[in-house]
Scaffold this active site. Structure first.
Site, PDB file in Angstrom:
ATOM      1  N   CYS A  47      -9.144  -2.496   9.802  1.00  0.00           N
ATOM      2  CA  CYS A  47      -8.285  -3.305   8.928  1.00  0.00           C
ATOM      3  C   CYS A  47      -8.614  -4.769   9.219  1.00  0.00           C
ATOM      4  CB  CYS A  47      -6.833  -2.990   9.267  1.00  0.00           C
ATOM      5  SG  CYS A  47      -5.602  -4.120   8.575  1.00  0.00           S
ATOM      6  N   HIS A  48      -8.370  -5.641   8.264  1.00  0.00           N
ATOM      7  CA  HIS A  48      -8.748  -7.040   8.514  1.00  0.00           C
ATOM      8  C   HIS A  48      -7.977  -7.651   9.697  1.00  0.00           C
ATOM      9  CE1 HIS A  48     -11.254 -10.279   6.514  1.00  0.00           C
ATOM     10  NE2 HIS A  48     -10.929 -10.709   7.718  1.00  0.00           N
ATOM     11  N   THR A  49      -6.791  -7.127   9.975  1.00  0.00           N
ATOM     12  CA  THR A  49      -6.003  -7.665  11.101  1.00  0.00           C
ATOM     13  C   THR A  49      -6.782  -7.514  12.422  1.00  0.00           C
ATOM     14  OG1 THR A  49      -4.038  -7.000   9.879  1.00  0.00           O
ATOM     15  CG2 THR A  49      -3.717  -7.632  12.176  1.00  0.00           C
ATOM     16  N   HIS A  69      -5.800  -0.096  14.950  1.00  0.00           N
ATOM     17  CA  HIS A  69      -4.409   0.320  14.701  1.00  0.00           C
ATOM     18  C   HIS A  69      -4.278   1.230  13.492  1.00  0.00           C
ATOM     19  CE1 HIS A  69      -5.036  -3.248  12.245  1.00  0.00           C
ATOM     20  NE2 HIS A  69      -4.108  -2.779  11.441  1.00  0.00           N
ATOM     21  N   GLU A  70      -5.397   1.507  12.790  1.00  0.00           N
ATOM     22  CA  GLU A  70      -5.311   2.381  11.614  1.00  0.00           C
ATOM     23  C   GLU A  70      -6.051   3.670  11.987  1.00  0.00           C
ATOM     24  OE1 GLU A  70      -5.645   0.300   7.684  1.00  0.00           O
ATOM     25  OE2 GLU A  70      -7.105   1.851   7.278  1.00  0.00           O
ATOM     26  N   CYS A  99      12.999   2.936  16.574  1.00  0.00           N
ATOM     27  CA  CYS A  99      13.799   3.603  17.612  1.00  0.00           C
ATOM     28  C   CYS A  99      14.930   4.423  16.999  1.00  0.00           C
ATOM     29  CB  CYS A  99      14.349   2.581  18.606  1.00  0.00           C
ATOM     30  SG  CYS A  99      15.745   1.611  17.979  1.00  0.00           S
ATOM     31  N   CYS A 102      18.643   0.812  16.713  1.00  0.00           N
ATOM     32  CA  CYS A 102      18.997  -0.618  16.656  1.00  0.00           C
ATOM     33  C   CYS A 102      19.500  -1.002  15.265  1.00  0.00           C
ATOM     34  CB  CYS A 102      17.791  -1.473  17.047  1.00  0.00           C
ATOM     35  SG  CYS A 102      16.507  -1.535  15.782  1.00  0.00           S
ATOM     36  N   CYS A 105      16.783  -0.667  12.605  1.00  0.00           N
ATOM     37  CA  CYS A 105      16.479   0.717  12.233  1.00  0.00           C
ATOM     38  C   CYS A 105      17.622   1.315  11.411  1.00  0.00           C
ATOM     39  CB  CYS A 105      16.199   1.563  13.470  1.00  0.00           C
ATOM     40  SG  CYS A 105      14.581   1.218  14.189  1.00  0.00           S
ATOM     41  N   CYS A 113      12.152  -2.864  13.901  1.00  0.00           N
ATOM     42  CA  CYS A 113      12.845  -2.325  15.077  1.00  0.00           C
ATOM     43  C   CYS A 113      12.953  -3.373  16.198  1.00  0.00           C
ATOM     44  CB  CYS A 113      12.062  -1.111  15.577  1.00  0.00           C
ATOM     45  SG  CYS A 113      12.682  -0.408  17.098  1.00  0.00           S
ATOM     46  N   ARG A 117       9.180  -3.695  17.349  1.00  0.00           N
ATOM     47  CA  ARG A 117       8.557  -4.408  16.225  1.00  0.00           C
ATOM     48  C   ARG A 117       7.233  -5.005  16.680  1.00  0.00           C
ATOM     49  NH1 ARG A 117      11.908  -9.536  14.242  1.00  0.00           N
ATOM     50  NH2 ARG A 117       9.935 -10.145  13.349  1.00  0.00           N
ATOM     51  N   CYS A 177      -1.998   2.167   8.330  1.00  0.00           N
ATOM     52  CA  CYS A 177      -1.716   0.727   8.134  1.00  0.00           C
ATOM     53  C   CYS A 177      -1.917   0.306   6.688  1.00  0.00           C
ATOM     54  CB  CYS A 177      -2.527  -0.173   9.062  1.00  0.00           C
ATOM     55  SG  CYS A 177      -2.213  -1.916   8.686  1.00  0.00           S
ATOM     56  N   ARG A 372     -12.283   0.506   2.907  1.00  0.00           N
ATOM     57  CA  ARG A 372     -12.078   0.987   4.264  1.00  0.00           C
ATOM     58  C   ARG A 372     -13.317   1.719   4.769  1.00  0.00           C
ATOM     59  NH1 ARG A 372      -8.818  -2.464   5.155  1.00  0.00           N
ATOM     60  NH2 ARG A 372      -6.715  -2.076   5.962  1.00  0.00           N
TER      61      ARG A 372
HETATM   62  P1  NAD Z   1      -9.885  -7.514   3.173  1.00  0.00           P
HETATM   63  O1  NAD Z   1     -10.692  -8.532   3.879  1.00  0.00           O
HETATM   64  O2  NAD Z   1     -10.498  -6.214   2.882  1.00  0.00           O
HETATM   65  O3  NAD Z   1      -9.327  -8.106   1.795  1.00  0.00           O
HETATM   66  C1  NAD Z   1      -8.938  -9.441   1.646  1.00  0.00           C
HETATM   67  C2  NAD Z   1      -9.415  -9.934   0.276  1.00  0.00           C
HETATM   68  O4  NAD Z   1      -8.852 -11.232   0.047  1.00  0.00           O
HETATM   69  C3  NAD Z   1     -10.925 -10.076   0.164  1.00  0.00           C
HETATM   70  O5  NAD Z   1     -11.373  -9.385  -0.986  1.00  0.00           O
HETATM   71  C4  NAD Z   1     -11.138 -11.576   0.052  1.00  0.00           C
HETATM   72  O6  NAD Z   1     -12.253 -11.913  -0.765  1.00  0.00           O
HETATM   73  C5  NAD Z   1      -9.834 -12.030  -0.573  1.00  0.00           C
HETATM   74  N1  NAD Z   1      -9.455 -13.428  -0.336  1.00  0.00           N
HETATM   75  C6  NAD Z   1      -9.561 -14.139   0.811  1.00  0.00           C
HETATM   76  N2  NAD Z   1      -9.087 -15.388   0.634  1.00  0.00           N
HETATM   77  C7  NAD Z   1      -8.668 -15.464  -0.653  1.00  0.00           C
HETATM   78  C8  NAD Z   1      -8.080 -16.488  -1.439  1.00  0.00           C
HETATM   79  N3  NAD Z   1      -7.827 -17.701  -0.935  1.00  0.00           N
HETATM   80  N4  NAD Z   1      -7.782 -16.214  -2.734  1.00  0.00           N
HETATM   81  C9  NAD Z   1      -8.037 -15.003  -3.253  1.00  0.00           C
HETATM   82  N5  NAD Z   1      -8.596 -13.984  -2.561  1.00  0.00           N
HETATM   83  C10 NAD Z   1      -8.912 -14.220  -1.275  1.00  0.00           C
HETATM   84  O7  NAD Z   1      -8.558  -7.322   4.069  1.00  0.00           O
HETATM   85  P2  NAD Z   1      -7.454  -6.144   4.075  1.00  0.00           P
HETATM   86  O8  NAD Z   1      -7.762  -5.240   5.207  1.00  0.00           O
HETATM   87  O9  NAD Z   1      -7.266  -5.627   2.708  1.00  0.00           O
HETATM   88  O10 NAD Z   1      -6.168  -6.993   4.540  1.00  0.00           O
HETATM   89  C11 NAD Z   1      -5.624  -7.976   3.683  1.00  0.00           C
HETATM   90  C12 NAD Z   1      -4.622  -8.822   4.442  1.00  0.00           C
HETATM   91  O11 NAD Z   1      -3.464  -8.042   4.751  1.00  0.00           O
HETATM   92  C13 NAD Z   1      -5.129  -9.357   5.779  1.00  0.00           C
HETATM   93  O12 NAD Z   1      -4.616 -10.670   5.944  1.00  0.00           O
HETATM   94  C14 NAD Z   1      -4.490  -8.429   6.790  1.00  0.00           C
HETATM   95  O13 NAD Z   1      -4.371  -9.029   8.050  1.00  0.00           O
HETATM   96  C15 NAD Z   1      -3.146  -8.222   6.132  1.00  0.00           C
HETATM   97  N6  NAD Z   1      -2.372  -7.049   6.555  1.00  0.00           N
HETATM   98  C16 NAD Z   1      -1.028  -7.206   6.684  1.00  0.00           C
HETATM   99  C17 NAD Z   1      -0.228  -6.144   7.012  1.00  0.00           C
HETATM  100  C18 NAD Z   1       1.254  -6.277   7.088  1.00  0.00           C
HETATM  101  O14 NAD Z   1       1.919  -5.357   7.561  1.00  0.00           O
HETATM  102  N7  NAD Z   1       1.828  -7.380   6.633  1.00  0.00           N
HETATM  103  C19 NAD Z   1      -0.810  -4.880   7.237  1.00  0.00           C
HETATM  104  C20 NAD Z   1      -2.201  -4.754   7.058  1.00  0.00           C
HETATM  105  C21 NAD Z   1      -2.967  -5.839   6.723  1.00  0.00           C
HETATM  106 ZN    ZN Z   2      -3.734  -3.182   9.545  1.00  0.00          ZN
END
Ligand code: NAD
Ligand code: ZN
Length: 379
Positions: A47-49, A69-70, A99, A102, A105, A113, A117, A177, A372
């Site tokens: 995942c990108h995170t 994490h995925e 949990c 809390c 939850c 949580c 969290r 995720c 993915r």
């Molecule tokens: P990814 O890199 O596959 O997709 C991100 C996309 O955004 C890419 O296609 C990229 O070209 C585009 N992008 C980047 N900057 C941009 C902009 N300024 N304008 C328009 N498009 C833009 O990533 P992903 O795995 O799909 O994750 C996406 C985001 O979600 C990441 O920031 C990740 O950390 C976040 N995320 C958050 C949670 C959560 O629980 N909140 C969970 C998972 C992932």
């Molecule tokens: Zn993720």
């Protein structure tokens, strides 16, 4: 099981330093302590995170660390006090726990949580503040309580969703995720009405899962926004009706969207992690009823700036972790959506490589290729 209560030696991909290729090492994985579970990971995706915390450009550097994490796996052994899981159960790890006791939850609104969290900077188990991973006795840090880039990992029992054992782990691992997050961001948080217009910023797996949610909710116009022009073709398979590349316009993209829709979109879901996209996603929603949901993980110093008049004009800004799904309560049912063929996961899995080629998955994500990449632990 023969391994229960013993240290397991296995392969893990260790991030020794920020931005340096991961190294497959032999690690020692300690037995699970109270309320912990040792899980044999079968499949894990990127995942990108994970990439942000590996690059550590806008995040706290915590190294050496086992990211990931995925994933999907099978319980190997359980620690003291664990009653809800037994060896052999199929589980999806989640970076945020539940949990069930809390205030969060117990609230219908929250999945944050109090006990479990997400905490991106903690590299140890919450029970005793120690790591369960070592290399020649030297501790290696955990990541978001999951560290799935290892053949075995130790996870708090309440960060594991027990799922239908018939569900194929090589597919449903992506629900642990990205896909649940995107889907839930739309269905649980933005909640677009039938016939509405939805903008999705960022067309990676998370954004396209958010798009899938918009389609399920009956949105009639779905506008994809991405800086990468190659993303449009793929997004069409997810219901994208219009595509906007901010680079093709001289004016801010929110103005382009407001013009295209005669006043703004009904909902916007931001899945980029870029602060400017977050601001645009908010400013492109309609006055009166527009809702924007932030999903992307921001640079830790990013600041969201907008004119307060946007709020007075009755635009709403929200954000979510894991699409507001409660991991243990809700995730098994999302798996069932896949089992009933109401949710297609195959189209999100564009690459599959053996675990030893984990750095390929990082390269693909950095190049913006595919969605993915699932890594299989058994070569
Ligand atoms: P990814 O890199 O596959 O997709 C991100 C996309 O955004 C890419 O296609 C990229 O070209 C585009 N992008 C980047 N900057 C941009 C902009 N300024 N304008 C328009 N498009 C833009 O990533 P992903 O795995 O799909 O994750 C996406 C985001 O979600 C990441 O920031 C990740 O950390 C976040 N995320 C958050 C949670 C959560 O629980 N909140 C969970 C998972 C992932
Ligand atoms: Zn993720």
């Amino acid at each position: 099981m023969a391994t229960a209560g013993k240290v397991i030696k296995c392969r893990a991909a260790v991030a020794w330093e920020a931005g340096k290729p991961l190294v497959i090492e032999e690690v020692e994985v300690a037995p699970p302590q109270a309320m912990e579970v040792r899980v044999k990971i079968l499949y894990t995706a990127l995942c990108h995170t994970d990439v942000y915390f590996w690059e550590a450009k806008g995040q706290t550097p915590v190294f050496p660390r086992i990211l990931g994490h995925e994933a999907g796996g099978i319980v190997e052994s359980v620690g003291e006090g664990v009653t809800e899981l037994v060896p052999g159960d199929h589980v999806l790890p989640v970076f945020t726990g539940e949990c069930k006791e809390c205030a969060h939850c117990k609230s219908e609104e929250s999945n944050l949580c109090d006990l479990l969290r997400i905490n991106v900077d903690r590299g140890v188990m919450i029970g005793d503040g120690q790591s369960r991973f070592t290399i020649n006795g030297k501790p290696i840090f955990h990541f978001v309580g999951t560290s799935t880039f290892s053949e075995y990992t130790v996870i708090h029992v309440w960060c594991l969703a027990k799922i239908n054992p018939d569900a194929p782990l090589d597919k449903v691992c992506v629900l642990s995720c990205g896909i649940s997050t995107g889907l839930g961001a739309t269905l649980n948080v933005a909640k677009p009405k039938k016939g509405s217009t939805v903008a999705i910023f960022g067309l990676g797996a998370v954004g396209l899962a958010a798009m899938e949610g918009a389609k399920m909710a009956g949105a009639s116009r779905i506008i994809g926004v991405d800086l990468n022009p190659a993303k449009y073709e793929q997004a069409k398979k997810f219901g994208c009706t219009d595509f906007v590349n901010p680079k093709d316009h001289t004016k801010p993209v929110q103005e382009v969207l407001v013009e295209m829709t005669n006043g703004g979109v009904d909902s916007a879901v931001e899945c980029t992690g870029n602060i400017n996209a977050m601001i645009s996603a908010f400013e492109c929603v309609s006055d009166g009823w527009g809702v924007a949901v932030l999903v992307g993980v921001p640079h830790k110093e990013a600041v969201f700036k907008t004119q307060p008049m946007n709020f007075l004009s009755e635009k709403t800004l929200k954000g979510t972790f894991f699409g507001n799904y409660k991991p243990r309560t809700d995730l098994p049912e999302v798996v069932e959506m896949y089992m009933r063929k109401e949710l297609d996961l195959e189209k999100f899995i564009t690459h599959s490589v053996p675990f030893s080629q984990i750095n390929t998955a990082f390269d693909l994500m950095l190049k913006g290729e595919g969605l993915r990449c699932v890594m299989r632990m058994e070569e």
